[in-house]
Write an enzyme that holds these catalytic residues in place. Structure first.
Site, PDB file in Angstrom:
ATOM      1  N   ASP A  26       4.918 -23.731   3.806  1.00 48.37           N
ATOM      2  CA  ASP A  26       5.267 -23.933   5.206  1.00 48.37           C
ATOM      3  C   ASP A  26       6.786 -24.004   5.190  1.00 48.37           C
ATOM      4  O   ASP A  26       7.363 -24.989   4.691  1.00 48.37           O
ATOM      5  CB  ASP A  26       4.670 -25.243   5.728  1.00 48.37           C
ATOM      6  CG  ASP A  26       4.998 -25.458   7.199  1.00 48.37           C
ATOM      7  OD1 ASP A  26       6.165 -25.268   7.568  1.00 48.37           O
ATOM      8  OD2 ASP A  26       4.094 -25.808   7.966  1.00 48.37           O
ATOM      9  N   HIS A  27       7.446 -22.977   5.722  1.00 48.67           N
ATOM     10  CA  HIS A  27       8.891 -22.894   5.487  1.00 48.67           C
ATOM     11  C   HIS A  27       9.666 -24.036   6.137  1.00 48.67           C
ATOM     12  O   HIS A  27      10.798 -24.296   5.773  1.00 48.67           O
ATOM     13  CB  HIS A  27       9.451 -21.517   5.901  1.00 48.67           C
ATOM     14  CG  HIS A  27       9.617 -21.339   7.380  1.00 48.67           C
ATOM     15  ND1 HIS A  27       8.581 -20.987   8.213  1.00 48.67           N
ATOM     16  CD2 HIS A  27      10.694 -21.463   8.184  1.00 48.67           C
ATOM     17  CE1 HIS A  27       9.027 -20.908   9.451  1.00 48.67           C
ATOM     18  NE2 HIS A  27      10.309 -21.180   9.465  1.00 48.67           N
ATOM     19  N   HIS A  80       3.777 -26.348  11.293  1.00 54.03           N
ATOM     20  CA  HIS A  80       5.161 -26.837  11.280  1.00 54.03           C
ATOM     21  C   HIS A  80       5.297 -28.200  11.966  1.00 54.03           C
ATOM     22  O   HIS A  80       5.911 -29.126  11.436  1.00 54.03           O
ATOM     23  CB  HIS A  80       6.098 -25.855  11.996  1.00 54.03           C
ATOM     24  CG  HIS A  80       6.084 -24.465  11.432  1.00 54.03           C
ATOM     25  ND1 HIS A  80       5.894 -24.202  10.099  1.00 54.03           N
ATOM     26  CD2 HIS A  80       6.258 -23.252  12.014  1.00 54.03           C
ATOM     27  CE1 HIS A  80       5.949 -22.885   9.892  1.00 54.03           C
ATOM     28  NE2 HIS A  80       6.157 -22.293  11.045  1.00 54.03           N
ATOM     29  N   LYS A 124      13.441 -26.720   5.015  1.00 48.50           N
ATOM     30  CA  LYS A 124      14.660 -26.952   5.807  1.00 48.50           C
ATOM     31  C   LYS A 124      15.291 -28.283   5.399  1.00 48.50           C
ATOM     32  O   LYS A 124      14.602 -29.307   5.294  1.00 48.50           O
ATOM     33  CB  LYS A 124      14.324 -26.974   7.313  1.00 48.50           C
ATOM     34  CG  LYS A 124      13.890 -25.600   7.861  1.00 48.50           C
ATOM     35  CD  LYS A 124      13.632 -25.667   9.363  1.00 48.50           C
ATOM     36  CE  LYS A 124      12.888 -24.439   9.870  1.00 48.50           C
ATOM     37  NZ  LYS A 124      13.701 -23.293  10.164  1.00 48.50           N
ATOM     38  N   ARG A 142       0.808  -1.225   0.000  1.00 47.68           N
ATOM     39  CA  ARG A 142       0.000   0.000   0.000  1.00 47.68           C
ATOM     40  C   ARG A 142       0.835   1.267   0.000  1.00 47.68           C
ATOM     41  O   ARG A 142       0.480   2.258  -0.602  1.00 47.68           O
ATOM     42  CB  ARG A 142      -0.906   0.018   1.226  1.00 47.68           C
ATOM     43  CG  ARG A 142      -2.194  -0.739   0.999  1.00 47.68           C
ATOM     44  CD  ARG A 142      -2.807  -1.134   2.308  1.00 47.68           C
ATOM     45  NE  ARG A 142      -1.903  -2.032   3.050  1.00 47.68           N
ATOM     46  CZ  ARG A 142      -2.168  -2.549   4.230  1.00 47.68           C
ATOM     47  NH1 ARG A 142      -3.278  -2.258   4.830  1.00 47.68           N
ATOM     48  NH2 ARG A 142      -1.323  -3.372   4.819  1.00 47.68           N
TER      49      ARG A 142
HETATM   50  C1  BG6 Z   1       6.676 -18.956  12.044  1.00 49.59           C
HETATM   51  C2  BG6 Z   1       5.896 -18.461  13.234  1.00 49.59           C
HETATM   52  O1  BG6 Z   1       5.842 -19.632  11.156  1.00 49.59           O
HETATM   53  O2  BG6 Z   1       7.701 -19.826  12.483  1.00 49.59           O
HETATM   54  C3  BG6 Z   1       6.817 -17.784  14.237  1.00 49.59           C
HETATM   55  O3  BG6 Z   1       4.889 -17.550  12.812  1.00 49.59           O
HETATM   56  C4  BG6 Z   1       7.945 -18.702  14.609  1.00 49.59           C
HETATM   57  O4  BG6 Z   1       6.098 -17.393  15.393  1.00 49.59           O
HETATM   58  C5  BG6 Z   1       8.639 -19.239  13.365  1.00 49.59           C
HETATM   59  O5  BG6 Z   1       8.862 -17.964  15.393  1.00 49.59           O
HETATM   60  C6  BG6 Z   1       9.664 -20.286  13.703  1.00 49.59           C
HETATM   61  O6  BG6 Z   1      10.416 -20.564  12.566  1.00 49.59           O
HETATM   62  P1  BG6 Z   1      11.911 -21.045  12.695  1.00 49.59           P
HETATM   63  O7  BG6 Z   1      12.336 -21.347  11.297  1.00 49.59           O
HETATM   64  O8  BG6 Z   1      12.684 -19.943  13.328  1.00 49.59           O
HETATM   65  O9  BG6 Z   1      11.861 -22.255  13.575  1.00 49.59           O
END
Ligand code: BG6
Length: 518
Positions: free
Chosen positions: A201-202, A264, A206, A67
């Protein structure tokens, strides 16, 4: 405990094929919510690392959309982010050229007219750089904008262009309960075909998470014992020392269960528990994960516990309690810790408890999976060493350290030398990622950005998977919402969480493993 290091030799590593990644076709990545932290801290550094590795196509552009009325300062800010958060030297020869491919387009996400102008801008850039019609839309905005953005992209014909491939990457949280996730899926799939949708989902990016599959399915020795006959129970911990880091308003609505456990931690669970997929193709992997989640019966409310941190110490630093964090309700009932005991009702796992926990402001930062094996049927060496860790015979334990100290350890009993009485002491065989392969700079986003650009959905969540995990947790969230906890805060910052969480395991004759890490 004594430890044996496991390593790979340089000769082994020299055989690892390098550079066989698919390079994406020319395209434009459009990041919605580009003025937020994620873009600067994670996405742009990851994209630049891909560029450094030669994994981006020559004709490539990044358009940040948000924005705020920004101009060239956006690209300059992203350059800083790449240096500060990507560990990149300002003098890197590729940096300036990369930054030249970054531009900014101001847009109110709920203003349909703006999307026509955005389309024209993307077409202009594409023409100027000879890019064609491939687009990847990355939604890194607050979740309430996801549906509107998708709808507007559809209305402008940007979701299904002629002669081009289009994908949409959607950040978490994907919904906040079952109904909202279903509704969002309906809205997204009314514009994009499921094969175009990348729910990110990151954790799946990993290396150590992907290595769970390699550990299980590229090695023969563990598979025969990976089941209810040999495994006593499984613990999965995602512990953070961080608090809410200025994200109070977001976290107030989320809480630990929605923020980390439902996504996660459930992803980790699925990799530990799934059947071998027939290939590493997206449908095979996602089908097996789904079967695991579908086999989990609803969790009785007694088997779910919540906590909230009060003030305490993280290392030497005194920290405030959750209710004193910035922009948090001083009477907040939001949980910063959640733990559940669940079971998987299938032939492999029936009767094996899985304990999952996620918490903020815990004693140590550690994400780990520990698999405790059953004791031998008869303990003939029951004479124990008189002191230290050897006081009792401990069952075999396999620990997958997801982060930090990435690695895998196997604990077993060994005879203490020079003791006449066959005293047994636990020792560890330890594989350490950094020692074996060197430190990896990847933050998870590199893998996932590259996969979304080449259209590989293996490491992304499917619609059905997201709905299944929400279906499991929604009743717990509803029960918690209906009854505000009376005892919050119920753990000190810098501790291992609330006492009720210990009782959850004690009822099953277990205890949390708290000596996490190396
Ligand atoms: C995120 C959450 O998805 O994952 C955060 O919103 C959290 O609250 C984070 O801190 C943790 O990710 P990582 O990779 O640091 O374990």
């Amino acid at each position: 405990m004594a430890t044996v290091q496991m390593s790979v030799s340089p000769e082994d590593l020299s055989h690892i094929p390098q550079g066989d990644e698919k390079i994406p076709e020319p395209g434009i990545m459009v990041i919605f919510g580009a003025s937020g932290d994620l873009t600067k801290r994670k996405l742009l550094p990851a994209l630049f690392h891909l560029e450094q590795s030669g994994l981006l196509p020559r004709q490539f552009a990044i358009v940040g959309v948000a924005r705020r009325p920004l101009g060239d300062e956006f690209a300059a800010d992203m350059r800083e982010g790449i240096i500060d958060f990507g560990g990149v030297e300002a003098s890197d020869p590729k940096l300036d050229n990369f930054v030249n491919h970054i531009s900014y387009f101001p847009l109110k996400f709920d203003d349909p007219a703006g999307y026509g102008a955005l389309k024209a801008e993307l077409d202009r850039i594409a023409k100027e750089k000879g890019i064609g019609n491939n687009r990847l839309f990355y939604l890194a905005t607050a979740p309430e904008y996801f549906a509107g953005i998708v709808e507007n992209l559809g209305a402008q014909g940007m979701a299904q262009p002629e002669n081009g491939k289009v994908g949409v990457v959607i950040e978490k949280p994907f919904g906040h309960d079952l109904d909202s996730a279903r509704e969002l899926n309906r809205q997204v799939n009314s514009v994009f075909h499921e094969s175009q949708v990348f729910r990110i989902d990151h954790y799946l990016g990993k290396e150590t998470v992907q290595n769970i599959l390699v550990f299980r399915f590229a090695n023969g020795i563990f598979e025969p014992i990976w089941n209810r006959n040999y495994i006593d129970h499984v613990q999965i911990t995602a512990a953070e020392t961080l608090g809410v880091e200025g994200r109070g308003p977001f976290y107030e609505k989320a809480g630990a269960l929605r923020d980390v456990l439902q996504n996660h931690v459930m992803e980790l669970l699925s990799f530990v528990a799934m059947e071998p997929p027939s290939s590493f193709a997206a449908e095979s992997v996602r089908r097996e994960k789904l079967k695991v989640w579908q086999a989990i019966p609803s969790v009785p409310i007694l088997n779910a516990v919540r906590g909230q941190y009060g003030p305490g110490m993280i290392g030497d630093e005194r920290v405030v309690g959750y209710r004193d964090e910035e922009r948090v309700d001083p009477q907040s009932g939001t949980e910063t810790y959640a733990a559940v005991r669940l079971e998987i009702e299938n032939w492999r796992w029936a009767g094996v408890p899985f304990y999952l926990r996620a918490g903020k402001r815990m004693k140590k930062r550690a994400t780990e999976i520990s698999i405790q094996f059953k004791q031998p049927p008869l303990l003939i060496f029951n004479r124990l060493h008189s002191s230290g860790p050897c006081q009792e015979i401990q069952p075999n334990l396999l620990t997958l350290r997801i982060q930090p100290d990435e690695g895998i350890a196997l604990r077993f009993g060994a005879k203490v030398p020079n003791t006449p009485d066959m005293a047994v002491c636990p020792v560890n065989m330890d594989f350490d990622y950094a020692a074996a392969f060197g430190k990896s700079s990847a933050n998870g986003y590199e893998r996932l950005l590259l996969d979304s650009m080449v259209g590989d959905q293996t490491l992304f969540s499917h619609r059905d998977g997201v709905e299944t995990t929400w279906a499991l947790y929604t009743p717990i969230l509803e029960a918690w919402a209906a009854k505000k906890p009376q005892v919050f805060p119920n753990y000190f910052a810098g501790s291992w969480g609330p006492e009720c969480s210990d009782h959850l395991l004690e009822r099953g004759g277990h205890t949390w493993r708290n000596n996490l890490g190396k």
